[in-house]
Motif scaffolding. Structure first.
Motif, PDB file in Angstrom:
ATOM      1  N   MET A  44       0.837  -1.176   0.000  1.00 28.32           N
ATOM      2  CA  MET A  44       0.000   0.000   0.000  1.00 28.32           C
ATOM      3  C   MET A  44       0.887   1.246   0.000  1.00 28.32           C
ATOM      4  N   HIS A  45       0.463   2.231  -0.770  1.00 25.50           N
ATOM      5  CA  HIS A  45       1.160   3.514  -0.836  1.00 25.50           C
ATOM      6  C   HIS A  45       0.227   4.561  -0.248  1.00 25.50           C
ATOM      7  N   ARG A  46       0.774   5.461   0.571  1.00 27.19           N
ATOM      8  CA  ARG A  46      -0.045   6.474   1.232  1.00 27.19           C
ATOM      9  C   ARG A  46       0.572   7.846   0.986  1.00 27.19           C
ATOM     10  N   PHE A  47      -0.273   8.794   0.589  1.00 26.49           N
ATOM     11  CA  PHE A  47       0.160  10.160   0.326  1.00 26.49           C
ATOM     12  C   PHE A  47      -0.798  11.106   1.044  1.00 26.49           C
ATOM     13  N   VAL A  48      -0.269  12.181   1.623  1.00 25.56           N
ATOM     14  CA  VAL A  48      -1.097  13.174   2.293  1.00 25.56           C
ATOM     15  C   VAL A  48      -0.759  14.546   1.734  1.00 25.56           C
ATOM     16  N   LEU A  49      -1.786  15.240   1.257  1.00 27.09           N
ATOM     17  CA  LEU A  49      -1.645  16.595   0.743  1.00 27.09           C
ATOM     18  C   LEU A  49      -2.460  17.527   1.629  1.00 27.09           C
ATOM     19  N   GLU A  50      -1.902  18.692   1.949  1.00 27.54           N
ATOM     20  CA  GLU A  50      -2.598  19.642   2.814  1.00 27.54           C
ATOM     21  C   GLU A  50      -2.593  21.028   2.186  1.00 27.54           C
ATOM     22  N   ALA A  51      -3.615  21.813   2.531  1.00 22.36           N
ATOM     23  CA  ALA A  51      -3.706  23.185   2.031  1.00 22.36           C
ATOM     24  C   ALA A  51      -4.662  23.977   2.903  1.00 22.36           C
ATOM     25  N   ALA A 110      -2.817  15.553  -6.692  1.00 20.69           N
ATOM     26  CA  ALA A 110      -3.226  14.158  -6.492  1.00 20.69           C
ATOM     27  C   ALA A 110      -3.216  13.396  -7.817  1.00 20.69           C
ATOM     28  N   ILE A 111      -3.697  14.022  -8.860  1.00 22.58           N
ATOM     29  CA  ILE A 111      -3.727  13.359 -10.173  1.00 22.58           C
ATOM     30  C   ILE A 111      -2.312  13.102 -10.674  1.00 22.58           C
ATOM     31  N   ILE A 112      -1.402  14.019 -10.426  1.00 22.99           N
ATOM     32  CA  ILE A 112       0.004  13.803 -10.809  1.00 22.99           C
ATOM     33  C   ILE A 112       0.552  12.561 -10.098  1.00 22.99           C
ATOM     34  N   ILE A 113       0.249  12.412  -8.817  1.00 25.39           N
ATOM     35  CA  ILE A 113       0.663  11.223  -8.060  1.00 25.39           C
ATOM     36  C   ILE A 113       0.021   9.967  -8.651  1.00 25.39           C
ATOM     37  N   LEU A 114      -1.270  10.044  -8.928  1.00 26.51           N
ATOM     38  CA  LEU A 114      -2.013   8.872  -9.403  1.00 26.51           C
ATOM     39  C   LEU A 114      -1.572   8.402 -10.785  1.00 26.51           C
ATOM     40  N   ASN A 152      -9.360   8.021 -18.803  1.00 28.08           N
ATOM     41  CA  ASN A 152     -10.754   8.354 -18.474  1.00 28.08           C
ATOM     42  C   ASN A 152     -11.001   8.240 -16.970  1.00 28.08           C
ATOM     43  N   LEU A 153     -10.412   7.236 -16.360  1.00 27.81           N
ATOM     44  CA  LEU A 153     -10.542   7.070 -14.912  1.00 27.81           C
ATOM     45  C   LEU A 153      -9.833   8.207 -14.178  1.00 27.81           C
ATOM     46  N   LEU A 154      -8.665   8.612 -14.649  1.00 23.79           N
ATOM     47  CA  LEU A 154      -7.970   9.750 -14.050  1.00 23.79           C
ATOM     48  C   LEU A 154      -8.818  11.017 -14.150  1.00 23.79           C
ATOM     49  N   HIS A 155      -9.489  11.188 -15.267  1.00 24.58           N
ATOM     50  CA  HIS A 155     -10.385  12.343 -15.437  1.00 24.58           C
ATOM     51  C   HIS A 155     -11.520  12.289 -14.412  1.00 24.58           C
ATOM     52  N   ASP A 156     -12.122  11.103 -14.249  1.00 22.99           N
ATOM     53  CA  ASP A 156     -13.197  10.945 -13.258  1.00 22.99           C
ATOM     54  C   ASP A 156     -12.690  11.262 -11.853  1.00 22.99           C
ATOM     55  N   MET A 157     -11.494  10.769 -11.525  1.00 20.00           N
ATOM     56  CA  MET A 157     -10.923  11.015 -10.203  1.00 20.00           C
ATOM     57  C   MET A 157     -10.625  12.496 -10.003  1.00 20.00           C
ATOM     58  N   ASP A 158     -10.155  13.147 -11.056  1.00 13.45           N
ATOM     59  CA  ASP A 158      -9.899  14.590 -10.987  1.00 13.45           C
ATOM     60  C   ASP A 158     -11.198  15.343 -10.699  1.00 13.45           C
ATOM     61  N   LEU A 159     -12.246  14.966 -11.367  1.00 16.97           N
ATOM     62  CA  LEU A 159     -13.556  15.591 -11.148  1.00 16.97           C
ATOM     63  C   LEU A 159     -14.025  15.383  -9.705  1.00 16.97           C
ATOM     64  N   VAL A 160     -13.921  14.161  -9.221  1.00 10.52           N
ATOM     65  CA  VAL A 160     -14.342  13.837  -7.853  1.00 10.52           C
ATOM     66  C   VAL A 160     -13.519  14.614  -6.827  1.00 10.52           C
ATOM     67  N   LEU A 161     -12.202  14.617  -7.001  1.00  9.17           N
ATOM     68  CA  LEU A 161     -11.340  15.304  -6.038  1.00  9.17           C
ATOM     69  C   LEU A 161     -11.518  16.820  -6.091  1.00  9.17           C
ATOM     70  N   THR A 162     -11.673  17.361  -7.283  1.00  9.84           N
ATOM     71  CA  THR A 162     -11.910  18.798  -7.416  1.00  9.84           C
ATOM     72  C   THR A 162     -13.205  19.178  -6.718  1.00  9.84           C
ATOM     73  N   GLU A 163     -14.235  18.400  -6.921  1.00 11.60           N
ATOM     74  CA  GLU A 163     -15.528  18.670  -6.286  1.00 11.60           C
ATOM     75  C   GLU A 163     -15.437  18.531  -4.774  1.00 11.60           C
ATOM     76  N   GLY A 164     -14.852  17.453  -4.297  1.00 10.30           N
ATOM     77  CA  GLY A 164     -14.751  17.234  -2.854  1.00 10.30           C
ATOM     78  C   GLY A 164     -13.913  18.291  -2.161  1.00 10.30           C
ATOM     79  N   CYS A 165     -12.777  18.635  -2.745  1.00  6.71           N
ATOM     80  CA  CYS A 165     -11.910  19.649  -2.135  1.00  6.71           C
ATOM     81  C   CYS A 165     -12.536  21.042  -2.207  1.00  6.71           C
ATOM     82  N   SER A 166     -13.208  21.346  -3.303  1.00  2.00           N
ATOM     83  CA  SER A 166     -13.846  22.664  -3.401  1.00  2.00           C
ATOM     84  C   SER A 166     -15.028  22.771  -2.442  1.00  2.00           C
ATOM     85  N   ASN A 167     -15.677  21.653  -2.142  1.00  2.00           N
ATOM     86  CA  ASN A 167     -16.746  21.680  -1.131  1.00  2.00           C
ATOM     87  C   ASN A 167     -16.188  22.098   0.227  1.00  2.00           C
TER      88      ASN A 167
END
Length: 142
Positions: free
Chosen positions: A1-8, A22-26, A34-49
């Motif tokens: 398992m690989h674990r990464f933590v990003l903070e802001a 995160a996408i650069i890491i992934l 296409n999956l990377l695009h989906d993950m980018d969308l999910v992470l952008t939405e979650g972080c912007s929330n």
């Protein structure tokens, strides 16, 4: 398992930057663009929330934390965390809002693009835990 933590500090610009990093890491693990695009969308939405809703005002002590757990050959887990107001899971509507609605699509998008979606509260920390299973051909060959 690989674990990464990003903070802001959760500003709109910083939240987008966390998702971008995160996408650069992934990209080292995920071959499917296409999956990377989906993950980018999910992470952008979650972080912007977090940037829009977690805290009453932006201060240097506010924090957005994204933990990425990569289990090669199996799945990827994202944990988007804050120490703000938190979400009441009973009040979240995971259905698609009407076309006229100005917002409210984020939870729907995240829940549709991921295999599991959990809201966790522990010791003042609010976590959106998202899990996505990957097929064998979606992993980058090492």
């Amino acid at each position: 398992m690989h674990r990464f933590v990003l903070e802001a500090i959760p500003t709109p610009e910083e939240s987008r930057e966390v998702a971008r990093k995160a996408i650069i890491i992934l990209k080292d693990f995920v071959a499917d663009e296409n999956l990377l695009h989906d993950m980018d969308l999910v992470l952008t939405e979650g972080c912007s929330n977090v940037a829009r809703h977690a805290y009453d005002k932006i201060e240097n002590c506010n924090k957005l934390e994204l933990t990425i757990k990569v289990h090669p050959g199996e799945h990827i887990i994202f944990e988007i965390a804050d120490w703000g107001k938190g979400l009441c899971s009973k009040s979240i509507d995971f259905s698609m809002p009407s076309p006229e609605a100005v917002g409210g699509r984020g939870m729907f998008i995240m829940s549709e693009l991921m295999d599991s979606f959990e809201l966790i509260k522990e010791n003042g920390k609010n976590i959106i835990k998202l899990t996505r299973k990957l097929k064998e051909d979606q992993w980058r060959k090492k």
